[in-house]
Structures are given as C-alpha cells and as structure tokens.
Design an enzyme around this catalytic site. Sequence first.
Site, mmCIF file in Angstrom:
data_model
loop_
_atom_site.group_PDB
_atom_site.id
_atom_site.type_symbol
_atom_site.label_atom_id
_atom_site.label_comp_id
_atom_site.label_asym_id
_atom_site.label_seq_id
_atom_site.Cartn_x
_atom_site.Cartn_y
_atom_site.Cartn_z
ATOM 1 N N GLU A 166 0.648 -1.309 -0.063
ATOM 2 C CA GLU A 166 0.083 0.021 0.128
ATOM 3 C C GLU A 166 0.934 1.262 -0.098
ATOM 4 O O GLU A 166 0.707 2.065 0.961
ATOM 5 C CB GLU A 166 -0.979 -0.035 1.092
ATOM 6 N N GLU A 352 -5.155 -8.812 1.332
ATOM 7 C CA GLU A 352 -5.773 -8.165 2.603
ATOM 8 C C GLU A 352 -7.282 -8.202 2.301
ATOM 9 O O GLU A 352 -7.843 -7.534 1.342
ATOM 10 C CB GLU A 352 -5.425 -7.089 3.290
HETATM 11 C C1 GCO Z 1 -2.789 -2.277 5.014
HETATM 12 C C2 GCO Z 1 -2.891 -2.598 6.287
HETATM 13 C C3 GCO Z 1 -3.086 -3.086 7.481
HETATM 14 C C4 GCO Z 1 -4.207 -2.652 7.960
HETATM 15 C C5 GCO Z 1 -5.573 -3.082 7.464
HETATM 16 C C6 GCO Z 1 -6.624 -2.391 8.246
HETATM 17 O O1 GCO Z 1 -2.051 -2.716 4.547
HETATM 18 O O2 GCO Z 1 -3.591 -1.223 5.226
HETATM 19 O O3 GCO Z 1 -1.794 -2.690 5.745
HETATM 20 O O4 GCO Z 1 -2.067 -2.717 7.858
HETATM 21 O O5 GCO Z 1 -3.915 -3.140 9.571
HETATM 22 O O6 GCO Z 1 -5.717 -2.497 6.429
HETATM 23 O O7 GCO Z 1 -6.819 -1.130 8.234
#
Ligand code: GCO
Length: 470
Positions: A166, A352
């Site tokens: 990200e 994710e």
């Molecule tokens: C990400 C996130 C996680 C967060 C999840 C929830 O890559 O955004 O890397 O670290 O914890 O998205 O907000």
Amino acid sequence: MRSDGFPDDFVWGCSTSSYQVEGAVDEDGRGVSIWDTFSHTKGKIRDGSNGDVACDSYHRFEDDTELLERLGVNAYRFSIAWPRIQPNGKGRANQKGIDHYSRLVDGLLEKGIEPWPTLYHWDLPQTLQDAGGWPERDTAYRFADYADIMFRALESRVHHWVSVNEPWCSAFLGYRDGEHAPGLHDARLAHRAVHHLLLAHGLSNEIFRQTGMEGEFGIVINPVCRRPAQDTEAHRQAARRASLEQTNLWLDPVFGRGYPQEYVQACGAEMPVLDGDLELIAKPVDFVGVNYYEENCVEPCPQGPDNPLGYRIVPTTLPKTAMGWDVVPEGLRRLLVWISNEWKPKALYVTENGAAFVDIPSRSAGEEGENSEATRGIGSQSAARQVRIHDTERIAYLRGHIDACREAIAQGVPLKGYFVWSLLDNFEWSWGYSMKFGLTAVDADTQARLPKDSFEFYRAVIDAAQDARI
Ligand code: GCO
C-alpha cells in the site's frame, strides 16, 4: 472447474505486518523505525498506545505458526522489519534480525505453509527519514540494498515476495495527510514519495530477476473502484476521477503507461522522474496484490485547488464496520474485474480483506466443551478457556467477500489466492488497539491467543475447499 468455483491450487492465506504484531522493538539490535517515533508522539495514536509490545509475535512466532497450522492456511503473509535487518537503513546486515525471519520461515515450511514476506510494510528506519525519507531518491537505493540482503538470506526457501505494501498510504497518509508516520502535511513531498516508492519496487524487482531465484515477485496496493452515486455521465466521470489517486497512479506506471496525465495535471504533481525510471518501474511483475476493505460512492463537485479531482464521497445507508467503512462485498468483484480487464496482470491475489467489529466476549461456562479445539487458546490457556467470541458480523463479512472472489473467478479474473487480514487483533496504526481485525483475539495482559468463531469459519472454508479438490 470444480463445483465450489476455486481452482485446486488456490492460495488460502492470512496476513499480518511486522510493526503491528512483533513488539520487541529494542531487541537483538533492531533500530528505530518511523512508527516507533510516530506512535510515541503525543496525540498521534487515538488510544495513546504504541507497538512496543503489540502481540509479542517476535517471541511468540511459534504460537502464531501453530495457530496458522490449526487454521489450515497454505500461506502466511507477514512483513520484514527493515530496522531489524539494517538498524540505520544502510550498511551491513544485522545477523540476529535475519536469524529471526529465517526461523519463522523454517517453522512455516515445516508445517507446509508458504511464507509470503512483504519487504516494506511501513516501518522505515528512522535514520532514513532523518535524511528525508521517501521524498528522497536515495531511500529507494537503500531499499534495493535491503531487498538484496533478504533475497540472498531466504532465497531457496521463499517463493513469493512482495516489494511494498500500500504505497499510497506511505506517500499520502504519511507525507500529505499526517495520519501515518512520519506525520507530515505536504502534497509535494507526497508526490516525490510516490515516485520513490515505485522506484524502490522497480529496483528490487530488477534485483530479484538478476538473482535468477525461482518464484514470484509482486506489489501490493489498496486500489479503489469508486461507484457513481447516480447513473449519469457526470457521476461516472467523477467516479473515474475518484479512483485515479489510489489505483491508476500506481498501476499505470507498473504496467508501462507512465503516470496518468489527467491526475498529474489536475493535482499539479511533480514527479521526480529520471531517465530510465519508468522502464524500471514497468519491469513485469508476476502478480498484483489487492487489499480491499470497502467501496465508496461518489458524486461530482466543482474542481478547484482544494478538490482538484472534483468529487465527493456520498454517505450511504449500507451496513458499516467499526471503522465506519461500508460493507460492499460486490465491490470486491467489481474492483477485481476492472483491474483484470484494464491492466491485464498475469495474476491477482487478494492480499488483505477483513473487518473490524466490536467483539463482545461471552463466558459460556464450558458448555461447548472446554477442551474442544475451538475453545482452546494458545499462550496462557487457562485465561482464554471459558471465553468465546461469537463474531457473526465478521463471519458474514468474510463469507460475502469470499463469494465475491468466486464470482470474479467465474468472470475470468486470474485470481490465485485470498488472504484474511488478520491472523491476530493487533496494533491498528493510528487507531491503536481499539480496532480489532483478527480471527484471533489477543489478551493484552497475558498475550493468550483466543481464536474467534470467524477463525473456525475460515478453517471450515479452507477444509471445504480441500475436500472439493478433484
Ligand atoms: C494495510 C494494512 C493493514 C491494516 C488493515 C486494516 O496494508 O492497510 O496494511 O496494515 O491493518 O488495512 O486497516
């Protein structure tokens, strides 16, 4: 195609990241990261907490691996803390840091779980930030050295690598919106960071290819495919513009199109591109990882200095998670189909997906059998024993999104795997520990791990997928 719609080699996984779970921030030679500094700055974290201890996974990685085995996943996506490997972000590797990840990888492989390390999930060595951080080109070269160290250290054992996670968050939340480390408010710096994060990705991709290692290398982004609030041309155009910053700005250069001119012009973005950079960034990737949590609805509004892309997010009456995020499983299918059609990646993974809800533990006097697998915690077990977390909302969320993955595959998307965020309740960045995304609760005092009902749900999904193999 099998009856359940998932291919035999579909990857079922679970994700975490170093700063969110490891703790042990000053052990074995680890250097300071920008998240240590930020979380210790008053007023930055809503509940005043930090990642000093987190889930203590640095010490309890064997418990975590045991949990993963019980869950039945065939992949674990974790991240490597750069400051454990190069405490100051440059120079010789710290062997103790390497040893830690080496042990974690061996432990996973012993249990038949593929390690999926992410090289950068936001914990930049503070020394590099002191020298300017991602807005400085040198940070990308430092990252390439660090990636090289890790490739060599884990080469024969790791077959799936993620460069940066990200990068939109690192660039915009970190340098423009001040919500993430290093907490700055400067759009110009954010755009420089965009380019250097992509350059870091490209340089490490090149090194990966040069090593001749077997395996896959990709990038993880958090793209959006925003939905027009009404079915008019103006709304559709606003929705398109509203997706530029999180999606096209990353995928266009990675797929050889350079930066989207519409974005660059509207936002006055000055990208510090040097000769050869765009070619490096566009080196082919084996996959794109998509992190998906929600989909927003937008309407047009006048473009101007405060709103260069001319859109506004419209509140909806859809169900929401504890983060206030709309629950839109269908949006995941839409997003995957769009990315697949528009950029034609070789493979996509949902790296994710998950949700925070308010979990209310219930004490059920052992009615479900205190020693059943479902109720047995890991860590200090006695405390965890009688408590259950019936997280039905999280189960419904996961079910809906897994169905959306199945539909995307049916529509021809080359989706190869799905990872739940997250294995554990953990340090949710500026939200501290107040937001819980885990399939497993973690007792802050004892560190006992207590699988929630959603853990059992996901285990059953994976079991059923295994049974459906032909
Ligand atoms: C990400 C996130 C996680 C967060 C999840 C929830 O890559 O955004 O890397 O670290 O914890 O998205 O907000």
